[in-house]
Design a protein around this motif. Sequence first.
Motif, PDB file in Angstrom:
ATOM      1  N   ASN A 161       0.827  -1.199   0.000  1.00 20.29           N
ATOM      2  CA  ASN A 161       0.000   0.000   0.000  1.00 20.29           C
ATOM      3  C   ASN A 161       0.870   1.262   0.000  1.00 20.29           C
ATOM      4  O   ASN A 161       2.099   1.187   0.043  1.00 20.29           O
ATOM      5  N   ALA A 162       0.234   2.420  -0.013  1.00 20.77           N
ATOM      6  CA  ALA A 162       0.949   3.696  -0.097  1.00 20.77           C
ATOM      7  C   ALA A 162       1.833   3.944   1.124  1.00 20.77           C
ATOM      8  O   ALA A 162       2.924   4.501   0.989  1.00 20.77           O
TER       9      ALA A 162
ATOM     10  N   ALA B  51       2.722   9.004   2.501  1.00 23.44           N
ATOM     11  CA  ALA B  51       1.685   8.352   1.705  1.00 23.44           C
ATOM     12  C   ALA B  51       0.974   9.323   0.767  1.00 23.44           C
ATOM     13  O   ALA B  51       0.607   8.946  -0.347  1.00 23.44           O
TER      14      ALA B  51
ATOM     15  N   VAL C 134       3.185   9.760  -2.244  1.00 28.62           N
ATOM     16  CA  VAL C 134       3.182   8.515  -3.028  1.00 28.62           C
ATOM     17  C   VAL C 134       1.916   8.430  -3.870  1.00 28.62           C
ATOM     18  O   VAL C 134       1.976   8.108  -5.067  1.00 28.62           O
ATOM     19  N   THR C 135       0.759   8.743  -3.285  1.00 30.01           N
ATOM     20  CA  THR C 135      -0.485   8.680  -4.066  1.00 30.01           C
ATOM     21  C   THR C 135      -0.516   9.761  -5.145  1.00 30.01           C
ATOM     22  O   THR C 135      -1.064   9.527  -6.215  1.00 30.01           O
TER      23      THR C 135
ATOM     24  N   TRP D 154      -4.783   2.819  -2.877  1.00 31.76           N
ATOM     25  CA  TRP D 154      -3.769   2.582  -3.902  1.00 31.76           C
ATOM     26  C   TRP D 154      -2.969   1.343  -3.542  1.00 31.76           C
ATOM     27  O   TRP D 154      -2.614   1.138  -2.376  1.00 31.76           O
TER      28      TRP D 154
END
Length: 91
Positions: free
Chosen positions: A19-20, A31, A34-35, A52
Amino acid sequence: MSEQRITAAEYDQLPELVNAEEVARMLDSNAVQVTRWAADGVIPGRKIGRTWFFSKSALEALVKQPASAAQTSKSSVLTDDTQDAPALIEE
């Protein structure tokens, strides 16, 4: 930044899909960033619902490609804060 950069031992224990938050630890980022990178196509990822997901092998391939190839293919979406995205750890 995220809580703490991931160690090589922790990285090896992660599943193929992460995950992020986990990617943020890999990249020493957060995060939200990152997204943003994923939404802009800077890093490969898939959004399912509101979450994500990222493939470790796809991220590794991105990190291992020459910097000039990465910037050429994504030059239209890179901004000043994403051009210097940190690399995954390789211990």
